[in-house]
Design an enzyme around this catalytic site. Sequence first.
Site, short mmCIF file in Angstrom:
data_model
loop_
_atom_site.label_atom_id
_atom_site.label_comp_id
_atom_site.label_asym_id
_atom_site.label_seq_id
_atom_site.Cartn_x
_atom_site.Cartn_y
_atom_site.Cartn_z
N ALA A 62 0.82 -1.23 0.00
CA ALA A 62 0.00 0.00 0.00
C ALA A 62 0.85 1.27 0.00
CB ALA A 62 -0.94 -0.02 1.21
N ASP A 65 4.19 3.72 4.55
CA ASP A 65 3.33 3.63 5.75
C ASP A 65 3.06 5.06 6.22
OD1 ASP A 65 2.27 3.48 8.33
OD2 ASP A 65 3.16 1.49 8.62
N LEU A 66 1.82 5.51 5.99
CA LEU A 66 1.49 6.90 6.29
C LEU A 66 1.40 7.15 7.79
CD1 LEU A 66 -1.11 7.43 3.41
CD2 LEU A 66 1.28 8.19 3.48
N HIS A 84 15.76 5.02 -2.62
CA HIS A 84 16.64 4.95 -3.80
C HIS A 84 17.58 3.74 -3.81
CE1 HIS A 84 15.75 9.38 -5.02
NE2 HIS A 84 14.68 8.60 -5.00
N ASP A 139 7.04 8.95 -6.95
CA ASP A 139 8.47 8.83 -6.64
C ASP A 139 8.89 7.36 -6.66
OD1 ASP A 139 7.73 7.73 -4.16
OD2 ASP A 139 8.11 9.56 -3.03
O1 T3D Z 1 8.71 10.24 2.27
C1 T3D Z 1 8.20 9.93 1.22
O2 T3D Z 1 8.75 10.11 0.14
C2 T3D Z 1 6.86 9.34 1.27
C3 T3D Z 1 6.63 8.53 0.08
C4 T3D Z 1 5.38 8.25 -0.23
C5 T3D Z 1 5.16 7.37 -1.33
C6 T3D Z 1 3.77 6.77 -1.29
O3 T3D Z 1 3.69 5.59 -1.29
S1 T3D Z 1 2.45 7.81 -1.31
C7 T3D Z 1 1.08 6.68 -1.31
C8 T3D Z 1 0.80 6.11 0.05
N1 T3D Z 1 -0.26 5.14 -0.01
C9 T3D Z 1 -1.54 5.45 -0.07
O4 T3D Z 1 -1.93 6.61 -0.14
C10 T3D Z 1 -2.53 4.31 -0.03
C11 T3D Z 1 -3.28 4.33 1.30
N2 T3D Z 1 -4.14 3.16 1.40
C12 T3D Z 1 -5.29 3.05 0.77
O5 T3D Z 1 -5.74 3.92 0.03
C13 T3D Z 1 -6.07 1.79 0.99
O6 T3D Z 1 -5.65 1.20 2.20
C14 T3D Z 1 -5.89 0.75 -0.16
C15 T3D Z 1 -6.63 1.26 -1.41
C16 T3D Z 1 -4.42 0.51 -0.47
C17 T3D Z 1 -6.53 -0.61 0.26
O7 T3D Z 1 -7.84 -0.40 0.72
P1 T3D Z 1 -8.58 -1.58 1.50
O8 T3D Z 1 -9.98 -1.09 1.75
O9 T3D Z 1 -8.42 -2.84 0.76
O10 T3D Z 1 -7.80 -1.77 2.89
P2 T3D Z 1 -7.80 -0.78 4.16
O11 T3D Z 1 -8.87 -1.20 5.10
O12 T3D Z 1 -7.82 0.64 3.73
O13 T3D Z 1 -6.36 -1.08 4.79
C18 T3D Z 1 -6.11 -2.22 5.62
C19 T3D Z 1 -5.22 -1.76 6.76
O14 T3D Z 1 -3.98 -1.29 6.21
C20 T3D Z 1 -5.82 -0.58 7.51
O15 T3D Z 1 -5.40 -0.70 8.84
P3 T3D Z 1 -6.51 -0.65 10.05
O16 T3D Z 1 -7.21 0.64 9.91
O17 T3D Z 1 -7.39 -1.83 9.77
O18 T3D Z 1 -5.69 -0.77 11.30
C21 T3D Z 1 -5.13 0.61 6.86
O19 T3D Z 1 -5.08 1.75 7.70
C22 T3D Z 1 -3.75 0.04 6.64
N3 T3D Z 1 -3.06 0.76 5.56
C23 T3D Z 1 -3.34 0.73 4.24
N4 T3D Z 1 -2.51 1.51 3.58
C24 T3D Z 1 -1.68 2.05 4.48
C25 T3D Z 1 -2.03 1.57 5.76
N5 T3D Z 1 -1.39 1.95 6.87
C26 T3D Z 1 -0.38 2.83 6.72
N6 T3D Z 1 0.01 3.32 5.53
C27 T3D Z 1 -0.60 2.96 4.40
N7 T3D Z 1 -0.16 3.44 3.20
#
Ligand code: T3D
Length: 257
Positions: A62, A65-66, A84, A139
């Site tokens: 995903a 980890d936000l 990187h 990125d």
């Molecule tokens: O410093 C830097 O350069 C930062 C770099 C950033 C690069 C990036 O990757 S930016 C993109 C970050 N990712 C996202 O924005 C995606 C966030 N997640 C979502 O939109 C959704 O979770 C998904 C679409 C991926 C999946 O949805 P779904 O409904 O199948 O699952 P869920 O219920 O949302 O997630 C399950 C668990 O995983 C949940 O935990 P909980 O609430 O049951 O305790 C959720 O919070 C956790 N989780 C999912 N994605 C992330 C996460 N926890 C932390 N960080 C995540 N990215």
Amino acid sequence: MKTEITYAVEEQVATITLSRPERLNALTSTLLTELAESIEEANQDNTIRVIVLTGAGRGFCAGQDLKTVQPGMDHGDYLKQYYHPVIRALATTKKPTIAAINGVAAGAGLSLTLACDFRIVRDDAKLSLGFINIGLVPDAGAPYFLPRLIGSAKALELALLGETITAQQAYDYHLVTKSVDAGQYEQEVASFAKLLASRPTKVIGYIKQLQSASSESTLEDMLAQEIIYQSRAGKTEDHQQAVQAFLEKKAPVFSGR
Ligand code: T3D
């Protein structure tokens, strides 16, 4: 001792599994450090002929980890320190790499797959570049790889809209190598990895190096490069025994040397 990655070897295939399934394998500094080390370990091990990258549980990854992002942190520094090295390790390994996208791949999770040679996606997986949805630019190598893979118009569309796409759309856009029925997914990944492991591994490395040189080179540069690599390929055991096998009307058996 790795805590957020598992590393397993079977039949000359190293499988590296992102292992934080409770958070859909979201990326932490620990996971990224362990991932870079694991890719390097597979790269250095002469017995490994293919590297598979996959996720534990129902997701591939995903993205960042936000929940670990600190207010005021410099994202550029974080990228340089943690992302990187992973992207360079994936992009420069001479072994063939397969991203086995077993479930959702978002943000930097999708970026990781773009740095691999092949992407095999489960047909029920969803993919999203997603960075724009949290106010970030793509990125972890995505700005480099994505336009080269699918063309600049489609890459810009995915980056600016940040929409979630299906496995079928990803296949239609030439973003993934194949989309595989969920019921046959693991078997299909294993047999694809096995096929690659039976190919002339050293020559695969040469092909990858040649191809990666081409995007920045002139025709003359590439003609010079092909002389170098074909000379090396012609001296491999695999080339010599494959020619012999042909003359004897047998199937070649490649040792990877
Ligand atoms: O410093 C830097 O350069 C930062 C770099 C950033 C690069 C990036 O990757 S930016 C993109 C970050 N990712 C996202 O924005 C995606 C966030 N997640 C979502 O939109 C959704 O979770 C998904 C679409 C991926 C999946 O949805 P779904 O409904 O199948 O699952 P869920 O219920 O949302 O997630 C399950 C668990 O995983 C949940 O935990 P909980 O609430 O049951 O305790 C959720 O919070 C956790 N989780 C999912 N994605 C992330 C996460 N926890 C932390 N960080 C995540 N990215």
